[in-house]
Design an enzyme around this catalytic site. Sequence first.
Site, PDB file in Angstrom:
ATOM      1  N   SER A 255      13.181  31.791  24.083  1.00 18.08           N
ATOM      2  CA  SER A 255      12.463  30.672  23.510  1.00 18.08           C
ATOM      3  C   SER A 255      12.382  30.683  22.230  1.00 18.08           C
ATOM      4  CB  SER A 255      10.893  30.588  24.261  1.00 18.08           C
ATOM      5  OG  SER A 255      10.291  29.638  23.604  1.00 18.08           O
TER       6      SER A 255
ATOM      7  N   TYR B 123       3.047  35.194  25.828  1.00 21.41           N
ATOM      8  CA  TYR B 123       4.317  34.495  26.358  1.00 21.41           C
ATOM      9  C   TYR B 123       5.525  34.614  25.026  1.00 21.41           C
ATOM     10  CZ  TYR B 123       7.821  30.679  27.131  1.00 21.41           C
ATOM     11  OH  TYR B 123       8.947  29.950  27.392  1.00 21.41           O
TER      12      TYR B 123
HETATM   13  N1  LIG Z   1       9.509  24.289  29.437  1.00 22.25           N
HETATM   14  C1  LIG Z   1       9.630  24.502  28.105  1.00 22.25           C
HETATM   15  O1  LIG Z   1       9.256  23.715  27.425  1.00 22.25           O
HETATM   16  C2  LIG Z   1      10.343  25.704  27.757  1.00 22.25           C
HETATM   17  C3  LIG Z   1      10.570  26.155  26.354  1.00 22.25           C
HETATM   18  C4  LIG Z   1      11.108  27.314  25.951  1.00 22.25           C
HETATM   19  C5  LIG Z   1      11.634  28.103  26.876  1.00 22.25           C
HETATM   20  N2  LIG Z   1      11.761  27.717  28.318  1.00 22.25           N
HETATM   21  C6  LIG Z   1      12.232  28.696  29.251  1.00 22.25           C
HETATM   22  O2  LIG Z   1      12.936  28.023  29.988  1.00 22.25           O
HETATM   23  C7  LIG Z   1      12.896  28.578  31.209  1.00 22.25           C
HETATM   24  C8  LIG Z   1      12.573  27.107  32.296  1.00 22.25           C
HETATM   25  O3  LIG Z   1      11.477  26.828  31.777  1.00 22.25           O
HETATM   26  P1  LIG Z   1      10.592  25.654  32.645  1.00 22.25           P
HETATM   27  O4  LIG Z   1       9.438  25.329  31.907  1.00 22.25           O
HETATM   28  O5  LIG Z   1      11.664  24.824  33.304  1.00 22.25           O
HETATM   29  O6  LIG Z   1      10.266  26.451  34.025  1.00 22.25           O
HETATM   30  P2  LIG Z   1       8.902  27.765  34.288  1.00 22.25           P
HETATM   31  O7  LIG Z   1       7.882  26.985  34.514  1.00 22.25           O
HETATM   32  O8  LIG Z   1       8.681  28.283  33.008  1.00 22.25           O
HETATM   33  O9  LIG Z   1       9.656  28.718  35.058  1.00 22.25           O
HETATM   34  C9  LIG Z   1       9.183  28.733  36.502  1.00 22.25           C
HETATM   35  C10 LIG Z   1      10.795  29.225  37.222  1.00 22.25           C
HETATM   36  O10 LIG Z   1      10.367  30.534  37.522  1.00 22.25           O
HETATM   37  C11 LIG Z   1      10.056  30.924  38.827  1.00 22.25           C
HETATM   38  N3  LIG Z   1       9.272  32.157  38.700  1.00 22.25           N
HETATM   39  C12 LIG Z   1       7.938  32.127  38.239  1.00 22.25           C
HETATM   40  N4  LIG Z   1       7.305  33.393  38.440  1.00 22.25           N
HETATM   41  C13 LIG Z   1       8.135  33.836  39.289  1.00 22.25           C
HETATM   42  C14 LIG Z   1       8.149  35.288  39.926  1.00 22.25           C
HETATM   43  N5  LIG Z   1       6.878  36.086  39.844  1.00 22.25           N
HETATM   44  N6  LIG Z   1       9.208  35.662  40.577  1.00 22.25           N
HETATM   45  C15 LIG Z   1      10.083  34.866  41.023  1.00 22.25           C
HETATM   46  N7  LIG Z   1      10.444  33.664  40.328  1.00 22.25           N
HETATM   47  C16 LIG Z   1       9.342  33.122  39.473  1.00 22.25           C
HETATM   48  C17 LIG Z   1       9.223  29.729  39.428  1.00 22.25           C
HETATM   49  O11 LIG Z   1       9.679  29.595  40.815  1.00 22.25           O
HETATM   50  P3  LIG Z   1       8.741  29.991  41.926  1.00 22.25           P
HETATM   51  O12 LIG Z   1       7.488  29.555  41.462  1.00 22.25           O
HETATM   52  O13 LIG Z   1       9.327  29.409  42.938  1.00 22.25           O
HETATM   53  O14 LIG Z   1       8.756  31.220  42.000  1.00 22.25           O
HETATM   54  C18 LIG Z   1      10.296  28.656  38.640  1.00 22.25           C
HETATM   55  O15 LIG Z   1      11.670  28.616  39.038  1.00 22.25           O
HETATM   56  C19 LIG Z   1      11.854  29.765  31.500  1.00 22.25           C
HETATM   57  O16 LIG Z   1      12.414  30.868  31.224  1.00 22.25           O
HETATM   58  C20 LIG Z   1      10.991  29.263  30.121  1.00 22.25           C
HETATM   59  O17 LIG Z   1      10.269  30.289  29.456  1.00 22.25           O
HETATM   60  C21 LIG Z   1      10.863  26.526  28.630  1.00 22.25           C
END
Ligand SMILES: NC(=O)c1ccc[n+]([C@@H]2O[C@H](COP(=O)([O-])OP(=O)(O)OC[C@H]3O[C@@H](n4cnc5c(N)ncnc54)[C@H](OP(=O)(O)O)[C@@H]3O)[C@@H](O)[C@H]2O)c1
Length: 263
Positions: free
Chosen positions: A142, A155
């Site tokens: 991120s 985070y």
């Molecule tokens: N959304 C944003 O604005 C943003 C910005 C910058 C970076 N990012 C990064 O981009 C990626 C995707 O972001 P997102 O917002 O779409 O999703 P997210 O909510 O950050 O990611 C959730 C994902 O991780 C899995 N997960 C969470 N805890 C887990 C555990 N203990 N074991 C296995 N899997 C686990 C969840 O699946 P289950 O619940 O099914 O396990 C889900 O598939 C992440 O790495 C996030 O940090 C996101």
Amino acid sequence: MANLRGKNVFMTGATSPFGVETAVALAQAGANLALSARNADRLNAVAKRVTDLGVQAVVCPADVCKPMEIERAVNLGRSSTGRIDVLVNAAGFKCEGPAIDAPIEDVQTSLEVNYLSAVRFTQAVLPEMIQRGSGQILNVSSVLGKRATPQRAAYSASKAALNAWTDALRVELAHTGVAVTLICPGRLEDQSEAKKTRFAMGTRGAAAAVVRCIRRPRREVVLTPAGRMLCWLDFLAPALLDSLLARVRKNESLINQHPDPSR
Ligand SMILES: NC(=O)c1ccc[n+]([C@@H]2O[C@H](COP(=O)([O-])OP(=O)(O)OC[C@H]3O[C@@H](n4cnc5c(N)ncnc54)[C@H](OP(=O)(O)O)[C@@H]3O)[C@@H](O)[C@H]2O)c1
């Protein structure tokens, strides 16, 4: 442009909005997928969506906080697809709140999910990649791992750890044939939802960036103009950025203390 037909990609966080869009984009490019997260039903739904596009998919459920489950998931992915060519570490745990009284459980889970899981998955797949002399690790971090902002200390710290580890790994693996890419998105917007925010990027655009990075490996990609601006400002004038962020934070606190009664 070369496509990804025949490549086997193992992806964590495959059920998040970003994960689903990335799985679909990879499948459209022809890659076979090993999909990991905790929720098996949601994983099966993603697998169905991508197999409908004509590629193979295997569901590898795992809680990334449990090393035994990681090992089992990687073994399942490897035995089902034959080999793992690319690992995308995209599992994420979000938490917000002041650094001063952040629950230690949140700090710990951030480190486990956002940082340690990438270390564990990478260590599980690297020996075969090094032996083959080819492969790629993509770590989804991120912009907050490059510059922490208020209310996101735990985070940001976990993503900063991921960034540092990725940089060291990339240099260690130079000349092995294994590429290492760091992807730092700014705010992502779920494209399955109607809402639009001014500074966000759609998950579909972010997924396309992952596909591009596999086609043509890059060391690091920062996504969203606002994300790039944050990084540049931190590089050029970190003290100015501190005061800008403090001012935004102060305004937010005032709004929270004196909410608009008309809302
Ligand atoms: N959304 C944003 O604005 C943003 C910005 C910058 C970076 N990012 C990064 O981009 C990626 C995707 O972001 P997102 O917002 O779409 O999703 P997210 O909510 O950050 O990611 C959730 C994902 O991780 C899995 N997960 C969470 N805890 C887990 C555990 N203990 N074991 C296995 N899997 C686990 C969840 O699946 P289950 O619940 O099914 O396990 C889900 O598939 C992440 O790495 C996030 O940090 C996101």
